[in-house]
Design a protein around this motif. Structure first.
Motif, short mmCIF file in Angstrom:
data_model
loop_
_atom_site.label_atom_id
_atom_site.label_comp_id
_atom_site.label_asym_id
_atom_site.label_seq_id
_atom_site.Cartn_x
_atom_site.Cartn_y
_atom_site.Cartn_z
N GLY A 11 0.80 -1.23 0.00
CA GLY A 11 0.00 0.00 0.00
C GLY A 11 0.83 1.27 0.00
O GLY A 11 2.05 1.25 -0.19
N GLY A 12 0.12 2.35 0.25
CA GLY A 12 0.64 3.70 0.09
C GLY A 12 1.88 4.05 0.89
O GLY A 12 2.77 4.72 0.37
N ASN A 13 1.96 3.60 2.13
CA ASN A 13 3.10 3.98 2.98
C ASN A 13 4.41 3.49 2.40
O ASN A 13 5.40 4.22 2.33
N HIS A 39 -0.83 -3.51 -5.99
CA HIS A 39 -0.44 -2.32 -5.22
C HIS A 39 -1.55 -1.29 -5.19
O HIS A 39 -2.36 -1.18 -6.12
N GLY A 40 -1.56 -0.52 -4.09
CA GLY A 40 -2.44 0.64 -3.99
C GLY A 40 -1.62 1.88 -4.30
O GLY A 40 -0.90 1.91 -5.29
N GLY A 41 -1.70 2.85 -3.41
CA GLY A 41 -0.97 4.11 -3.61
C GLY A 41 -1.82 5.30 -3.25
O GLY A 41 -1.58 6.42 -3.72
N GLY A 42 -2.81 5.03 -2.38
CA GLY A 42 -3.75 6.09 -1.99
C GLY A 42 -3.07 7.35 -1.47
O GLY A 42 -3.52 8.46 -1.77
N LYS A 43 -1.97 7.15 -0.74
CA LYS A 43 -1.30 8.29 -0.14
C LYS A 43 -0.77 9.26 -1.21
O LYS A 43 -0.95 10.48 -1.12
N GLY A 61 -13.28 3.78 4.06
CA GLY A 61 -12.05 3.35 3.41
C GLY A 61 -12.09 3.45 1.89
O GLY A 61 -11.19 2.97 1.22
N ARG A 62 -13.16 4.03 1.34
CA ARG A 62 -13.24 4.19 -0.12
C ARG A 62 -13.23 5.66 -0.49
O ARG A 62 -13.93 6.46 0.13
N ARG A 63 -12.45 5.96 -1.54
CA ARG A 63 -12.32 7.34 -1.99
C ARG A 63 -13.52 7.73 -2.86
O ARG A 63 -13.84 7.01 -3.82
N ILE A 64 -14.17 8.84 -2.53
CA ILE A 64 -15.22 9.36 -3.41
C ILE A 64 -14.48 9.82 -4.67
O ILE A 64 -13.58 10.65 -4.60
N ILE A 72 -6.85 11.64 -11.78
CA ILE A 72 -5.67 11.63 -10.91
C ILE A 72 -5.29 10.19 -10.53
O ILE A 72 -4.14 9.78 -10.66
N VAL A 73 -6.28 9.40 -10.07
CA VAL A 73 -5.92 8.04 -9.61
C VAL A 73 -5.48 7.15 -10.78
O VAL A 73 -4.58 6.32 -10.61
N ALA A 74 -6.07 7.36 -11.96
CA ALA A 74 -5.63 6.56 -13.12
C ALA A 74 -4.17 6.88 -13.44
O ALA A 74 -3.35 5.98 -13.67
N PHE A 121 -16.85 7.25 -9.56
CA PHE A 121 -16.24 6.18 -10.36
C PHE A 121 -15.52 5.16 -9.48
O PHE A 121 -14.31 4.95 -9.59
N VAL A 122 -16.28 4.56 -8.59
CA VAL A 122 -15.72 3.48 -7.75
C VAL A 122 -16.34 2.17 -8.22
O VAL A 122 -17.56 2.07 -8.35
N GLY A 123 -15.48 1.19 -8.50
CA GLY A 123 -15.97 -0.08 -9.03
C GLY A 123 -15.94 -1.18 -7.99
O GLY A 123 -14.97 -1.32 -7.25
N SER A 148 -2.53 -2.71 -10.64
CA SER A 148 -2.84 -1.44 -9.98
C SER A 148 -4.32 -1.46 -9.54
O SER A 148 -5.05 -2.40 -9.86
N ALA A 149 -4.73 -0.40 -8.85
CA ALA A 149 -6.08 -0.35 -8.27
C ALA A 149 -7.12 0.23 -9.24
O ALA A 149 -8.07 0.87 -8.84
N ILE A 150 -6.90 0.01 -10.54
CA ILE A 150 -7.82 0.53 -11.56
C ILE A 150 -8.50 -0.63 -12.28
O ILE A 150 -7.84 -1.58 -12.71
N THR A 161 -10.80 1.08 -7.68
CA THR A 161 -11.20 -0.05 -6.82
C THR A 161 -10.15 -0.24 -5.74
O THR A 161 -8.95 -0.24 -6.03
N ASN A 162 -10.61 -0.37 -4.51
CA ASN A 162 -9.70 -0.56 -3.38
C ASN A 162 -8.71 -1.71 -3.66
O ASN A 162 -9.12 -2.81 -4.05
N ALA A 163 -7.42 -1.45 -3.45
CA ALA A 163 -6.40 -2.44 -3.79
C ALA A 163 -6.47 -3.69 -2.89
O ALA A 163 -6.15 -4.80 -3.33
N ASP A 164 -6.89 -3.52 -1.64
CA ASP A 164 -7.06 -4.69 -0.76
C ASP A 164 -8.13 -5.62 -1.34
O ASP A 164 -8.01 -6.85 -1.28
#
Ligand SMILES: Nc1ncnc2c1ncn2[C@@H]1O[C@H](COP(=O)(O)OP(=O)(O)O)[C@@H](O)[C@H]1O
Ligand SMILES: CC(=O)N[C@@H](CCC(=O)OP(=O)(O)O)C(=O)O
Length: 264
Positions: A11-13, A39-43, A61-64, A72-74, A121-123, A148-150, A161-164
């Motif tokens: 994840g992000g850290n 991998h995520g990368g929210g941070k 725990g989900r990003r609007i 940005i997330v893509a 756009f959360v799947g 990736s989380a896309i 989509t949440n990477a977890d």
């Protein structure tokens, strides 16, 4: 007997710390069994959004994810982070191949529906969303998929989509063919009784214990979706699921089981 497959999530850290990421990828490269990295990368996405002045909001725990945030997330997940990790793995002689869920239709999602909240756009994904045949073929070719989380909906839309969740659902889908061990690698020693005390690792957590810990207010923020996804995996035939510290990967694989094991 089924062949062993490690599905490992970071994840992000970790992603934000170049030295730590490098050390982790070194340990990951040394795994001789079949493996997949998620991998995520929210941070990093939040940092970039702040720089661009795009306000961010997380719920459960989900990003609007509005259109601007999706862009940005893509860029951050499927571009900057995914390609950077793949390049570093190639340097370490690991035959990595980076994907979003849209590539080769590997992970198809449905827009998250919620009565009160519009997540944008959360799947959401489930076991059958995963193109397990193609992933198995890639693994057979000795390639190491890096997700990736896309994801996408096959109607031309990308989703966040949440990477977890991605790691859990890929693990569930591939468990019919492989003996899957799912490892959530993060910045703590495992699930902690007291989040400030690294020595307070809880060795095993079942669904019942999860409810007790949650009720007691001992689980906050990111650990909640992580545990929900970990429990979802054990309930769906994933052989082993652990939450471990990022630096413990090698140690864990060498049979010195580290961290918290999630059980039925
Ligand atoms: N009881 C707990 N044990 C371990 N971590 C916890 C606990 N309660 C809350 N946390 C928090 O959850 C975080 C992990 O979630 P998150 O930051 O989303 O990880 P990642 O970005 O790696 O997916 C930890 O860094 C910690 O701050
Ligand atoms: C829908 C949703 O919330 N997606 C996550 C995907 C990234 C992620 O999961 O990153 P970490 O693993 O580093 O937390 C997000 O945008 O934060």
């Amino acid at each position: 007997m089924k062949e062993k497959l490690y599905i490992i999530k970071i994840g992000g850290n970790l992603i934000d710390d170049e030295a730590l990421l490098n050390e982790f990828l070194e340990q990951f490269s040394e795994i001789t069994e079949k493996k997949i990295l998620v991998h995520g990368g929210g941070k990093l996405a939040t940092t970039l959004a702040d720089k661009l002045g795009v306000e961010q909001k997380m719920i459960n725990g989900r990003r609007i994810t509005d259109k601007e945030t999706l862009d940005i997330v893509a860029m951050v997940y499927a571009g900057r982070i995914n390609k950077n990790i793949v390049a570093k793995l190639q340097q370490k002689k690991c035959k990595a191949i980076g994907f979003s869920g849209a590539d080769a239709n590997l992970i198809k999602a449905k827009k998250r529906e919620h009565a009160e909240i519009d997540f944008g756009f959360v799947g959401d994904i489930e076991k059958k969303s995963v193109n397990k045949k193609l992933i198995s073929k890639l693994i057979k070719l000795k390639l190491v998929p890096v997700f990736s989380a896309i994801t996408h909906d096959k109607k031309g839309n990308l989703f966040n989509t949440n990477a977890d969740t991605i790691a859990s659902v890929i693990a569930q889908a591939l468990s019919a063919k492989y003996e899957v061990e799912l490892l959530y690698c993060f910045d703590k020693e495992g699930v902690l009784e007291d989040v400030e005390n690294p020595k307070s690792v809880i060795k095993n957590i079942s669904e019942e214990e999860f409810s007790v810990l949650k009720e007691a207010g001992k689980l906050h923020k990111g650990i909640l979706p992580k545990l929900e996804n970990a429990l979802g995996a054990v309930k769906n035939k994933v052989s082993k699921v652990f939450l471990i510290k990022e630096t413990e990967l090698k140690n864990h694989i060498q049979n010195h089981h580290a961290g918290t094991e999630i059980c039925l």
